[in-house]
Design an enzyme around this catalytic site. Structure first.
Site, PDB file in Angstrom:
ATOM      1  N   ILE A 123       0.859  -1.181   0.000  1.00  6.31           N
ATOM      2  CA  ILE A 123       0.000   0.000   0.000  1.00  6.31           C
ATOM      3  C   ILE A 123       0.896   1.232   0.000  1.00  6.31           C
ATOM      4  O   ILE A 123       1.633   1.477   0.959  1.00  6.31           O
ATOM      5  CB  ILE A 123      -0.924   0.037   1.241  1.00  6.31           C
ATOM      6  N   GLU A 124       0.852   1.983  -1.088  1.00  2.60           N
ATOM      7  CA  GLU A 124       1.566   3.258  -1.167  1.00  2.60           C
ATOM      8  C   GLU A 124       0.544   4.365  -0.943  1.00  2.60           C
ATOM      9  O   GLU A 124      -0.547   4.328  -1.501  1.00  2.60           O
ATOM     10  CB  GLU A 124       2.191   3.461  -2.535  1.00  2.60           C
ATOM     11  N   ILE A 125       0.908   5.328  -0.125  1.00  4.54           N
ATOM     12  CA  ILE A 125       0.055   6.495   0.093  1.00  4.54           C
ATOM     13  C   ILE A 125       0.850   7.679  -0.431  1.00  4.54           C
ATOM     14  O   ILE A 125       1.915   8.012   0.092  1.00  4.54           O
ATOM     15  CB  ILE A 125      -0.307   6.643   1.582  1.00  4.54           C
TER      16      ILE A 125
END
Length: 130
Positions: A123-125
């Site tokens: 998960i990249e934010i």
């Protein structure tokens, strides 16, 4: 007739535990949980998109050839800076794997913070803020 795609509507994510995954995405990423269909399937809504959750043992439906969980890599865009993302992830007890780092998003340069969901999906934010 040729056409172009306007946007991504939804994706289906295979998870090991729908309750655990839904709770994580709600708590950590602020997504809204929704039930849909005659069988009350679970979706997570954000902006104009959604993620439909499917539990790994329930694979009798039309699914991709690789039927395992922890195979996704998502990049979600936020309107806050990476320092705020790091602080929020820490307050949620989420381990940061990488970042803040610089990368390239669909609209140009981004700053990303990377973690994993309960199934190990990346998960990249990302933030387009300077």
């Amino acid at each position: 007739m040729r056409f172009t795609v306007d946007r991504l509507d939804h994706v289906v994510l295979t998870v090991s535990d729908i309750e655990l995954a839904a709770a994580w995405y709600q708590r950590v990423l602020g997504m809204e949980r929704d039930a849909f269909g005659a069988d009350n399937r679970t979706a997570l809504r954000f902006g104009g998109q959604k993620i439909d959750l499917r539990e790994a043992p329930n694979l009798a439906q039309n699914v991709a050839h690789n039927r395992q969980s922890a195979r996704a890599d998502f990049c979600f865009v936020t309107a806050v800076g990476p320092e705020d993302v790091v602080g929020h992830l820490h307050s949620c007890g989420v381990v940061i794997e990488r970042g803040p780092t610089h990368g390239t998003g669909a609209l140009g340069p981004v700053t990303c913070v990377t973690c994993r969901d309960p199934d190990g999906n990346v998960i990249e934010i990302a933030s387009y803020l300077e």
